[in-house]
Design a protein around this motif. Structure first.
Motif, short mmCIF file in Angstrom:
data_model
loop_
_atom_site.label_atom_id
_atom_site.label_comp_id
_atom_site.label_asym_id
_atom_site.label_seq_id
_atom_site.Cartn_x
_atom_site.Cartn_y
_atom_site.Cartn_z
N MET A 139 0.83 -1.20 0.00
CA MET A 139 0.00 0.00 0.00
C MET A 139 0.87 1.25 0.00
O MET A 139 0.61 2.21 -0.74
N VAL A 140 1.92 1.25 0.82
CA VAL A 140 2.82 2.40 0.89
C VAL A 140 3.54 2.59 -0.45
O VAL A 140 3.65 3.70 -0.97
N GLU A 141 4.01 1.49 -1.01
CA GLU A 141 4.71 1.55 -2.30
C GLU A 141 3.80 2.08 -3.41
O GLU A 141 4.23 2.90 -4.24
N LEU A 142 2.56 1.63 -3.43
CA LEU A 142 1.62 2.10 -4.44
C LEU A 142 1.32 3.59 -4.24
O LEU A 142 1.29 4.36 -5.21
N MET A 168 -5.37 8.26 -1.24
CA MET A 168 -6.06 7.28 -0.40
C MET A 168 -6.60 6.19 -1.32
O MET A 168 -6.85 6.43 -2.50
N PHE A 169 -6.82 5.02 -0.76
CA PHE A 169 -7.35 3.91 -1.53
C PHE A 169 -8.66 3.44 -0.90
O PHE A 169 -8.84 3.54 0.31
N ALA A 170 -9.54 2.93 -1.72
CA ALA A 170 -10.82 2.42 -1.24
C ALA A 170 -11.20 1.21 -2.07
O ALA A 170 -10.62 0.95 -3.13
N LYS A 171 -12.18 0.47 -1.59
CA LYS A 171 -12.52 -0.79 -2.24
C LYS A 171 -13.67 -0.71 -3.24
O LYS A 171 -13.91 -1.64 -3.98
N ASN A 172 -14.38 0.43 -3.27
CA ASN A 172 -15.51 0.52 -4.21
C ASN A 172 -15.87 1.98 -4.46
O ASN A 172 -15.36 2.89 -3.80
N GLY A 173 -16.75 2.19 -5.43
CA GLY A 173 -17.16 3.54 -5.80
C GLY A 173 -17.84 4.30 -4.70
O GLY A 173 -17.67 5.52 -4.56
N ASP A 213 -17.29 4.08 -1.48
CA ASP A 213 -16.25 4.56 -0.55
C ASP A 213 -15.47 5.73 -1.16
O ASP A 213 -15.18 6.71 -0.48
N VAL A 214 -15.14 5.64 -2.44
CA VAL A 214 -14.37 6.70 -3.10
C VAL A 214 -15.19 7.99 -3.14
O VAL A 214 -14.67 9.07 -2.83
N THR A 215 -16.46 7.90 -3.50
CA THR A 215 -17.30 9.10 -3.57
C THR A 215 -17.45 9.72 -2.19
O THR A 215 -17.37 10.94 -2.03
N THR A 216 -17.67 8.89 -1.18
CA THR A 216 -17.81 9.38 0.19
C THR A 216 -16.52 10.06 0.65
O THR A 216 -16.56 11.14 1.26
N LEU A 217 -15.38 9.44 0.35
CA LEU A 217 -14.09 10.06 0.71
C LEU A 217 -13.90 11.40 0.00
O LEU A 217 -13.45 12.37 0.60
N ALA A 218 -14.26 11.45 -1.28
CA ALA A 218 -14.10 12.69 -2.05
C ALA A 218 -14.93 13.81 -1.45
O ALA A 218 -14.45 14.95 -1.32
N VAL A 219 -16.17 13.52 -1.08
CA VAL A 219 -17.03 14.54 -0.48
C VAL A 219 -16.49 14.94 0.90
O VAL A 219 -16.49 16.12 1.25
N THR A 220 -16.01 13.99 1.66
CA THR A 220 -15.46 14.29 2.98
C THR A 220 -14.25 15.21 2.86
O THR A 220 -14.13 16.20 3.60
N VAL A 221 -13.36 14.91 1.92
CA VAL A 221 -12.19 15.75 1.70
C VAL A 221 -12.61 17.14 1.22
O VAL A 221 -12.09 18.16 1.69
#
Length: 194
Positions: free
Chosen positions: A96-99, A114-119, A121-129
């Motif tokens: 994960m660190v290398e990637l 950041m990494f996430a397992k599905n859309g 999670d990614v959308t939620t992270l994007a809005v949170t950021v």
């Protein structure tokens, strides 16, 4: 036809044990009649229906599957990592660190990732950021679009509270005027985060 009979039979069985038979964005209920719901095989850009028909997957597994199904290089790397046993532990491996280092090094101006397992999670992270960076709560959403499967993205469904979908302003797809109106309304209520 055999195709519709097999698909219909599988959907009937699924409805006995899964809400609506298939939930979320994988349901083809809103697509034209005869669109296949279930598949038995995938390779490259193709999917095989339960009856053997071959389809081209123009959706690319809903976006992330740009190399196709069963890509040998990807499959070999997945198997190599799977053998370490670290892909499903309590914490990540050094991979994960290398990637993250590689992603940041390839993108000038990117300080972290950041990494996430599905859309969802990614959308939620994007809005949170976006909310953290702007200090604003409001987001624009396209009501017929897929943003994720969590309560914040599934307005009007049983069990979803008004507070789950608060601070959302809707716009219509491919209608810049409706985007401008949504932006204006959100701006009057504290501004737009995303």
């Amino acid at each position: 036809t055999m195709a519709s009979t097999t698909q219909a039979a599988l959907l009937a069985r699924a409805r006995l044990v899964i809400p609506n038979g298939v939930y979320g964005h994988q349901s083809v209920a809103s697509l034209p009649a005869g669109y296949p719901q279930f598949y038995r095989q995938a390779q490259g850009c193709h999917l095989w229906g339960e009856e053997g028909q071959v389809y081209t997957d123009y959706l690319c597994g809903y976006g992330p599957n740009i190399l196709g199904y069963g890509d040998r290089v990807v499959e070999d790397k997945v198997e190599e990592q799977r053998k370490t046993g670290v892909d499903t532990t309590t914490g990540p491996s050094k991979v994960m660190v290398e990637l993250a280092e590689k992603v940041v090094s390839l993108n000038p101006g990117l300080a972290w990732c950041m990494f996430a397992k599905n859309g969802n999670d990614v959308t939620t992270l994007a809005v949170t950021v976006a909310r953290a960076a702007t200090g604003r709560n409001n987001i624009l959403v396209q009501p017929k679009g897929y943003h994720g499967a969590g309560p914040v993205w599934t307005k009007g469904r049983p069990g979803v509270l008004d507070t789950d979908t608060a601070h959302q302003y809707e716009y219509e797809y491919n209608d810049i005027g409706s985007v401008e109106k949504a932006m204006e309304k959100a701006s009057e209520d504290g501004g737009v985060a995303a």
